[in-house]
Design a protein around this motif. Structure first.
Motif, PDB file in Angstrom:
ATOM      1  N   GLU A 127       0.832  -1.203   0.000  1.00  0.00           N
ATOM      2  CA  GLU A 127       0.000   0.000   0.000  1.00  0.00           C
ATOM      3  C   GLU A 127       0.870   1.258   0.000  1.00  0.00           C
ATOM      4  N   THR A 128       1.896   1.217   0.846  1.00  0.00           N
ATOM      5  CA  THR A 128       2.768   2.387   0.946  1.00  0.00           C
ATOM      6  C   THR A 128       3.446   2.666  -0.386  1.00  0.00           C
ATOM      7  N   VAL A 129       3.887   1.600  -1.004  1.00  0.00           N
ATOM      8  CA  VAL A 129       4.601   1.794  -2.270  1.00  0.00           C
ATOM      9  C   VAL A 129       3.656   2.361  -3.319  1.00  0.00           C
ATOM     10  N   ILE A 130       2.468   1.809  -3.344  1.00  0.00           N
ATOM     11  CA  ILE A 130       1.502   2.320  -4.314  1.00  0.00           C
ATOM     12  C   ILE A 130       1.221   3.791  -4.034  1.00  0.00           C
ATOM     13  N   ASN A 131       1.147   4.095  -2.776  1.00  0.00           N
ATOM     14  CA  ASN A 131       0.914   5.470  -2.392  1.00  0.00           C
ATOM     15  C   ASN A 131       2.072   6.354  -2.867  1.00  0.00           C
ATOM     16  N   ALA A 132       3.269   5.824  -2.682  1.00  0.00           N
ATOM     17  CA  ALA A 132       4.441   6.580  -3.110  1.00  0.00           C
ATOM     18  C   ALA A 132       4.369   6.869  -4.604  1.00  0.00           C
ATOM     19  N   LEU A 133       3.898   5.868  -5.328  1.00  0.00           N
ATOM     20  CA  LEU A 133       3.761   6.022  -6.775  1.00  0.00           C
ATOM     21  C   LEU A 133       2.845   7.182  -7.116  1.00  0.00           C
ATOM     22  N   LYS A 134       1.796   7.307  -6.298  1.00  0.00           N
ATOM     23  CA  LYS A 134       0.794   8.320  -6.633  1.00  0.00           C
ATOM     24  C   LYS A 134       1.202   9.706  -6.179  1.00  0.00           C
ATOM     25  N   THR A 135       1.825   9.773  -4.988  1.00  0.00           N
ATOM     26  CA  THR A 135       1.999  11.094  -4.389  1.00  0.00           C
ATOM     27  C   THR A 135       3.424  11.608  -4.453  1.00  0.00           C
ATOM     28  N   GLU A 136       4.344  10.745  -4.787  1.00  0.00           N
ATOM     29  CA  GLU A 136       5.738  11.167  -4.729  1.00  0.00           C
ATOM     30  C   GLU A 136       6.005  12.305  -5.722  1.00  0.00           C
ATOM     31  N   ARG A 137       6.835  13.250  -5.293  1.00  0.00           N
ATOM     32  CA  ARG A 137       7.120  14.372  -6.171  1.00  0.00           C
ATOM     33  C   ARG A 137       8.325  14.105  -7.066  1.00  0.00           C
ATOM     34  N   ASP A 138       9.253  13.343  -6.550  1.00  0.00           N
ATOM     35  CA  ASP A 138      10.507  13.141  -7.275  1.00  0.00           C
ATOM     36  C   ASP A 138      10.373  11.989  -8.263  1.00  0.00           C
ATOM     37  N   VAL A 139      10.692  12.255  -9.505  1.00  0.00           N
ATOM     38  CA  VAL A 139      10.461  11.240 -10.532  1.00  0.00           C
ATOM     39  C   VAL A 139      11.360  10.014 -10.336  1.00  0.00           C
ATOM     40  N   SER A 140      12.578  10.239  -9.837  1.00  0.00           N
ATOM     41  CA  SER A 140      13.458   9.081  -9.679  1.00  0.00           C
ATOM     42  C   SER A 140      12.933   8.156  -8.585  1.00  0.00           C
ATOM     43  N   VAL A 141      12.306   8.743  -7.574  1.00  0.00           N
ATOM     44  CA  VAL A 141      11.718   7.908  -6.529  1.00  0.00           C
ATOM     45  C   VAL A 141      10.528   7.128  -7.096  1.00  0.00           C
ATOM     46  N   ARG A 142       9.739   7.796  -7.912  1.00  0.00           N
ATOM     47  CA  ARG A 142       8.610   7.087  -8.528  1.00  0.00           C
ATOM     48  C   ARG A 142       9.108   5.916  -9.357  1.00  0.00           C
TER      49      ARG A 142
END
Lengths: 974, 439
Positions: free
Chosen positions: A380-395
């Motif tokens: 869930e957290t990872v999916i969330n990161a995918l949606k909300t993360e600002r940094d493209v490299s993190v996505r």
């Protein structure tokens, strides 16, 4: 590496010079100059001043010498050439004052060039300093060696430094410098650093009291251990005990080496790195190590002792290194899970870098069987990161992690999330995500309707990023699986109804409806006519290849739905098709139109039969992903995944292609084998042979290529074969016997003939005028050949000049068996023609009769003769009678490669004479043909013309007929 | 066509940026590209044209200021440079020296000028006199309708460079013949290359719309005249042999009627008011070299160098050359210099790696000498000293090409002053360009 070290030296030198020069009041303010010109003037003046000072009339005192050398150094660092002052700098080395010595060394490290006389002096000074027992001087000397790091330096001192390093009475700071200096020399010229008994003593430096020494030694040992792990094996236990002492120490114990409340973070990281060079240690040590790692993990849980960012950075550095060690060992489930949980906490950390690192480490964790489940809890957290993360490299990392953690249980969710994300994803990573979705969907598809839905969705959302491989694959899978065909047809039909759909969707739709449109034709909403109209409404918006594909779909419709035949014929007949500017489209239209009018329904049904299942191969999508990511990164992951998937999925997936087969024949291997379908003759689909199947969906530019059923592998076109080197074993079927015959002129073994029933192989040897040939007859079918009678026939002309004796063979040849026949050959006199091998046998009630020329040619009785250039030309002149010479000028049929040509001339039987012809591009050969009656000398000369792609072949023999025949034979070879 | 024009200071900061066309793309990119690749280049950029990413930059440098014209198209480079020089002239005419400070003080004016002299990248009227009538440094003053129509008719009319109704109490004109002589000579005194590039600059304060005719000792004209009057042939030939000069090529101010020059080779024109450059020319034959430099360099071992230079003036003894400066390069490892000279002052300038010898005045047909002893510091560099040529600067009161102004006639049919009423001044100045002798 080298440059950065040099740069660092420069920076420190510049800083030092500035501070020194400012302090002494000898300010050189040229860097503040208004313009470049002004700066140059100022520097010229200063240089002239220094030159006058160095002139040598009066001896300079140490201080001013230092001052001017320092100025020179600074001027050099400003980017100006310095061509003097080296001597003064070397003089400074012998000073007893630290500052003067230091400037001297600084100058040498920055401005050294391989000037032989100076290098000797410098080396001498360094040697003196190393022997001085003065720790500061030794330190300076070692720094200089490390900064220069040249081969000369390594040669001079690589033997010395280990001694200093392990000597008992060396000061700690010197040991430290020595270790780092040795490391540098080892990196630049590993061959010069001698391995010896010092290595074992270096390992014991890990126990040193002084932490600085330990840190330096650890770096050195890590590098050395990567090269020779065996020699440094003992370091493991030492490292572990050192690590445990650091980890358990209170934060104040280590004094200078405590960095923002973290005890010796750099040393810890280096020790952990060192341990990563080795597999998990034996149980006793392992227990201690596990304890250490647990403590590190525990410490990460503790509240931070300082709010400073340095504190958390140092702590996390140790933690991440510990986690990589845990992953590297991959043996303690408990630790792995804990590491995973720890990383899970970081996933929501404020710090972007931490999130990135956490995701990256998790990717590797996901591949471990112990922690895979633990990683999955963070989905869930990872999916969330995918949606909300600002940094493209993190996505990007999040996508990687999702891909890594995917398995059967969560595939549906992950794929859905990825698809969701795809709509908003960055353009740079879209293609990669598309590939990943395609792979996951295929790999974990329980239900193929879901798979079809997913891929169609994929095409809908990111059609531009869907590569050819992806849609090839979906078609392959639909065709191979009966149960989804109907569903797929229905779904594409519905998808096509969208007002605007991507061209890739049209391709998939066209293909699938063409194959399986009949499955949904029963529904009045998708009656044949509606299907056709739907497809044809997209026709004009598509590119040429797609249109070609749609035309093939139409002809398939003619077969599937005879009721709309006239409509389709009208379309094909329209001017926009029949007179299309594109040759491919025009040809298809014409041929399909004729086919639909001439052929009977039976023939149509055969020609346009449903596609047979594709052979299972490696998913080319995976290959593409690998290619995209570069070999280093993904392969590991994929390999790990392979192991895991074979563990976990086992044989539960009968139809799923083993997506993780690692070897790829060619990365861009075309999925349906369409791209490789070569252009043969553009004849319309052959309607005669019953079992032939037409690959109507040939996607490449060429039209229709007849395929033997299920044997697209052993199919190769003639022009493909002819472009190959002749000396290779031909594996293809070429029915032109003459061509095969010519292949045997230059070689003795190979396959002479092959069709669907029979294969004939040859093996022969010749000496002087005698020869022996083994003929192998292979039955390719599973049924017996009866009355098998091969006979060798010599024509009347040939009879007197060639003696052949054959032994009879067994008249029955079992299915799959091979029989052998021996032919003894004697050459009586020169001959022109070749004997004929006639084979008669009965196969399944039908009588078969075939004849092949036996490749017994005159040149087989060639004996090579070596001769000098002089001899050669003398004989060449002797054979100057115009009847003795035959010349042929012809165009090259094969690529003009000198090596291959040489091989052919040697294979032809003559000697290849090197350095005879004045033009090195020409080939010259000589030999004697042995017959029972006479011996015929023979000289040949081949002159290639690369520009014109032509050859000129000249032959001179003592007999006209022989010249003629040899010339004919040899001309065919090039 | 010119896509844009930028003016930078020596640090590479943009002072003026004016973009005329969209094709040069992102303005910032172009600006930065030039700064990074030319102004801040590691190696000094010597070519005036630089191509960066299919964009051409044409630059000229005036003291510390860089002017760069930018274009993506394949323009006529000569046109662009002509325009840039003209732009410099216009700016000088408006606010004097081109310096960072002056540019900063005249932002508005410069933009106004740029609007006027370039339109969509095409150069327009850049005649200072004409521009000054409608772009002024004073505040905005509303022009009367008459003035407006006058400006319009002038700018759009046939004679764009001069307005009507100019009146002077005293009709006066000044002619300056300015030449620079370039020379490269071998140590033995052989001329390797020599040419003179000259300009005729005119400053006119004449009333009305005067028609002028300029005559000089052009070889072609003199010979033609000589043929026309047969009985004078011998005489004129005698004279022309010495007096006439062969002009290799010349360009004229736009006011000169080229058709007339082509047919009759006579230079007639209506001059702009104030100062302008009437013509530019170049000659390569029969150049009078004002000075001869005789160098003598002797290397004494590795650490010493002896130099002796003699200069001889080669013109009428009655004339005086001025601002004479001889520059003798010294090796890069010079550690000390002793100089002795007969005349003037000589000094070793370490910052320029040269001995500079200055003489204030020198009459014709004289000779002077300098000798120097240079001490060298031995270096580990094996490179030999390249021995750059000895260069010279001077100013002489005659034209080294031999050009003479024969006449300048003024006719003003409408107003009542005649050629004789006009006060005319002629001056010749010959300067050194690149005047070098190898040693």
């Amino acid at each position: 590496m080298l440059t950065t070290i040099k740069q660092k030296a420069c920076y420190s030198a510049a800083l030092y010079c500035l501070t020194f020069l400012n302090k002494t009041g000898a300010t050189l303010t040229f860097c503040k100059g208004k313009s470049k010109e002004a700066e140059i003037k100022r520097i010229n003046k200063e240089l002239a001043n220094i030159r006058s000072k160095f002139k040598g009339d009066k001896a300079l005192d140490g201080y001013s010498k230092k001052k001017y050398v320092c100025k020179l150094l600074f001027i050099f660092l400003l980017g100006h050439d310095i061509d003097f002052g080296h001597m003064e700098a070397v003089n400074l080395l012998s000073s007893n004052r630290y500052t003067e010595k230091q400037i001297g060394y600084l100058f040498i490290s920055v401005l050294v060039n391989s000037n032989s006389e100076l290098i000797r002096l410098i080396n001498n000074a360094i040697k003196n300093d190393l022997a001085s027992r003065n720790p500061t001087f030794m330190g300076l000397a070692l720094h200089c060696i490390a900064n220069v790091g040249s081969r000369e330096m390594a040669e001079a001192f690589a033997g010395e430094i280990p001694k200093i390093l392990v000597a008992g009475d060396t000061m700690d700071s010197v040991k430290q410098s020595a270790a780092l200096c040795l490391l540098r020399l080892y990196r630049t010229s590993p061959d010069l650093v001698p391995m010896g008994d010092w290595t074992s003593r270096v390992v014991h430096l890990l126990n040193d009291q002084h932490l600085g020494v330990v840190t330096a030694a650890t770096s050195l040992i890590t590098t050395l251990a990567q090269k020779n792990p065996e020699e440094f094996k003992t370091s493991v236990s030492l490292a572990v005990s050192r690590l445990s002492r650091i980890v358990t120490s209170a934060s104040t114990d280590l004094q200078d080496y405590t960095y923002y409340f973290v005890p010796a973070p750099w040393l810890s990281v280096k020790l952990l790195r060192l341990l990563q060079c080795y597999p998990p240690p034996d149980p006793a040590v392992r227990g201690r190590l596990t304890e250490c790692l647990e403590t590190i993990l525990n410490k990460a849980q503790e509240p931070p002792k300082s709010k400073k960012v340095q504190h958390s950075n140092a702590k996390n550095a140790v933690l991440f290194e510990a986690i990589s060690l845990i992953i590297h060992h991959d043996s303690e489930p408990n630790l792995l899970v804990r590491a995973c949980n720890q990383l899970g906490q970081f996933l929501q950390h404020r710090e972007t870098n931490l999130r990135y690192l956490a995701l990256e480490s998790m990717c590797t964790l996901a591949s471990s069987e112990f922690s895979h489940e633990a990683v999955k809890t963070h989905i869930e957290t990872v999916i969330n990161a995918l949606k909300t993360e600002r940094d493209v490299s993190v996505r990007q990392r999040a996508v990687d992690l999702l891909y890594a953690m995917c398995d059967r249980s969560n595939a549906q969710q992950i794929v859905a999330e990825m698809l969701n994300y795809l709509e908003t994803a960055d353009y740079s990573i879209r293609e990669e995500i598309v590939l990943k979705v395609a792979i996951l969907a295929e790999k974990y598809a329980v239900d193929y309707t879901w798979y079809v839905d997913t891929i169609l969705n994929l095409i809908r959302i990111a059609g531009d990023y869907v590569s050819e491989e992806v849609w090839y694959r979906v078609i392959q899978i639909v065709i191979n699986r009966d149960d989804v065909q109907g569903y797929a047809a229905k779904t594409v039909f519905e998808a096509l109804q969208a007002p605007a759909c991507h061209e890739n969707l049209v391709k998939v739709g066209g293909y699938i409806l063409g194959e399986f449109g009949n499955l949904i034709a029963g529904d009045p909403r998708s009656s044949p006519l509606i299907q056709f109209n739907l497809l044809h409404s997209k026709f004009h918006l598509c590119s040429v290849p797609t249109r070609a594909l749609l035309l093939s779909t139409y002809i398939k419709f003619v077969n599937l739905f005879p009721e709309i035949k006239t409509t389709i014929q009208d379309v094909l007949r329209s001017d926009s098709q029949l007179k299309n500017a594109d040759v491919e489209l025009q040809q298809r239209a014409v041929e399909y139109l004729r086919l639909s009018t001439i052929a009977s329904t039976d023939i149509l049904a055969t020609v346009l039969e449903e596609m047979p299942p594709f052979p299972e191969r490696e998913s080319s999508i995976l290959a593409k992903l690998k290619k995209k990511k570069g070999p280093g990164t993904v392969t590991d992951l994929e390999e790990i995944k392979k192991e895991r998937s074979s563990d976990m999925n086992g044989s539960a997936e009968p139809a799923s292609v083993n997506a993780s087969a690692v070897s790829t024949p060619s990365p861009s291997a075309d999925l349906l084998g369409l791209g490789a379908a070569p252009l043969t003759n553009s004849a319309p689909p052959p309607s005669s042979s019953g079992s032939l199947l037409v690959d109507v969906f040939s996607d490449s530019a060429s039209a229709v290529a007849p395929l033997a059923p299920g044997s697209d592998d052993n199919f190769a076109s003639p022009d493909l074969a002819s472009s190959e080197v002749v000396s290779e074993e031909p594996a293809d079927t070429v029915h032109d016997a003459d061509e095969l015959f010519h292949k045997f002129v230059c070689k003795n073994n190979g396959v002479l003939f092959e069709n669907q029933l029979l294969q004939i192989g040859l093996k022969s040897e010749f000496r002087q005028n005698l020869g022996r040939m083994f003929i192998f007859y292979g039955n390719k079918t599973s049924t017996q050949f009866l009355n098998f009678t091969p006979t060798v026939i010599c024509s009347d002309d040939l009879q007197p000049s060639l003696n052949l004796q054959t032994k009879p063979v067994d008249p029955t040849v079992d299915g799959g068996a091979q029989v052998q026949q021996v032919v003894n050959i004697e050459c009586v006199s020169d001959f022109m023609e070749a004997p004929i091998l006639n084979i008669q046998f009965r196969y399944g009630g039908t009588f078969q009769n075939l004849s092949v020329k036996l490749p017994i040619t005159l040149n087989k009785f060639f004996q090579p003769t070596e001769m000098s250039s002089q001899d050669f030309f003398q004989r060449w002149k002797q054979l100057s009678n115009p009847k003795q010479e035959v010349q042929n000028i012809f165009k090259a049929k094969h690529p003009m490669d000198a090596e291959i040509t040489k091989a052919k001339i040697i294979g032809f039987g003559s000697a290849l004479l090197e350095e005879v012809d004045p033009n090195p591009a020409n080939f010259v050969g000589a030999g004697i043909i042995h017959t029972k009656t006479t011996q015929i000398g023979c000289l040949l000369r081949l002159e290639p013309n690369l520009q014109a792609q032509m050859y000129r072949l000249t032959l001179r023999t003592s007999k006209e007929a022989v010249s003629q025949r040899l010339c004919e034979l040899l001309s065919e070879q090039f | 066509m010119i896509g844009g024009l930028f003016i930078y200071n020596h640090k590479g900061e943009v002072l003026i940026s004016r973009v005329y066309r969209d094709d040069i793309g992102n303005r910032r990119n172009a600006v930065d590209a030039f700064r990074v690749n030319v102004i801040h280049a590691r190696q000094q950029v010597r070519s005036p044209v630089t191509n960066i990413a299919r964009t051409s930059f044409f630059h000229v440098k005036r003291s510390n200021i860089w002017l760069a014209a930018v274009t993506k198209q394949n323009v006529n480079a000569a046109m662009v440079f002509e325009f840039l020089y003209k732009m410099c002239d216009v700016m000088t005419a408006y606010f004097g020296k081109i310096s960072e400070e002056n540019i900063k003080n005249n932002f508005v004016l410069i933009y106004e000028l740029l609007d006027e002299i370039l339109d969509f990248g095409y150069p327009q009227n850049s005649e200072t006199g004409a521009l000054k009538t409608f772009i002024t440094q004073q505040g905005i003053k509303s022009q009367t309708k008459e003035e407006q129509s006058q400006i319009t008719s002038q700018v759009t009319g046939q004679i764009g460079w001069r307005r009507e109704g100019i009146k002077y109490r005293r009709n006066e004109l000044f002619l300056d013949v300015l030449e620079s002589v370039n020379l490269l000579m071998s140590p033995q005194g052989q001329v390797l290359s020599a040419h003179v590039s000259g300009r005729v600059v005119m400053k006119s304060y004449l009333s009305g719309m005067p028609e002028c005719k300029f005559g000089m000792n052009d070889k072609i004209v003199i010979e033609k005249q000589g043929k026309g009057t047969a009985d004078e042939t011998g005489k004129s030939e005698l004279g022309s042999g010495k007096q006439s000069i062969a002009i290799d090529d010349c360009t004229f101010h736009q006011c000169v009627r080229l058709s007339k020059f082509d047919s009759e080779r006579s230079i007639s024109f209506i001059p702009p008011d104030g100062e302008f450059e009437l013509m530019r020319y170049r000659t390569t034959k029969d150049i009078i070299l004002p000075f001869r430099v005789i160098p003598l360099v002797r290397e004494v071992g590795r650490t010493k160098l002896e130099v002796k230079v003699v200069i001889k003036s080669n013109f009428k003894p009655s004339l005086l050359a001025q601002k004479i400066e001889v520059r003798i390069p010294t090796p890069l490892n010079t550690s000390g210099v002793q100089v002795i000279c007969m005349k003037g002052k000589a000094k070793y300038k370490a910052s320029e790696n040269a001995i500079v010898w200055k003489i204030k005045r020198m009459a014709g047909m004289k000779e002077s000498q300098i000798s120097a002893e240079i001490e060298l510091l031995p270096t580990n560099d094996k490179k030999k000293w390249a021995r750059p040529p000895i260069s010279m600067n001077f100013e002489v009161p005659f034209a080294p090409s031999g050009l003479k102004v024969r006449y300048l006639k003024v006719f003003e049919p409408k107003l009542n002053y005649s050629d004789h009423d006009v006060i005319k001044w002629v001056r010749y100045i010959g300067r050194s360009g690149i005047y070098e002798t190898r040693c």
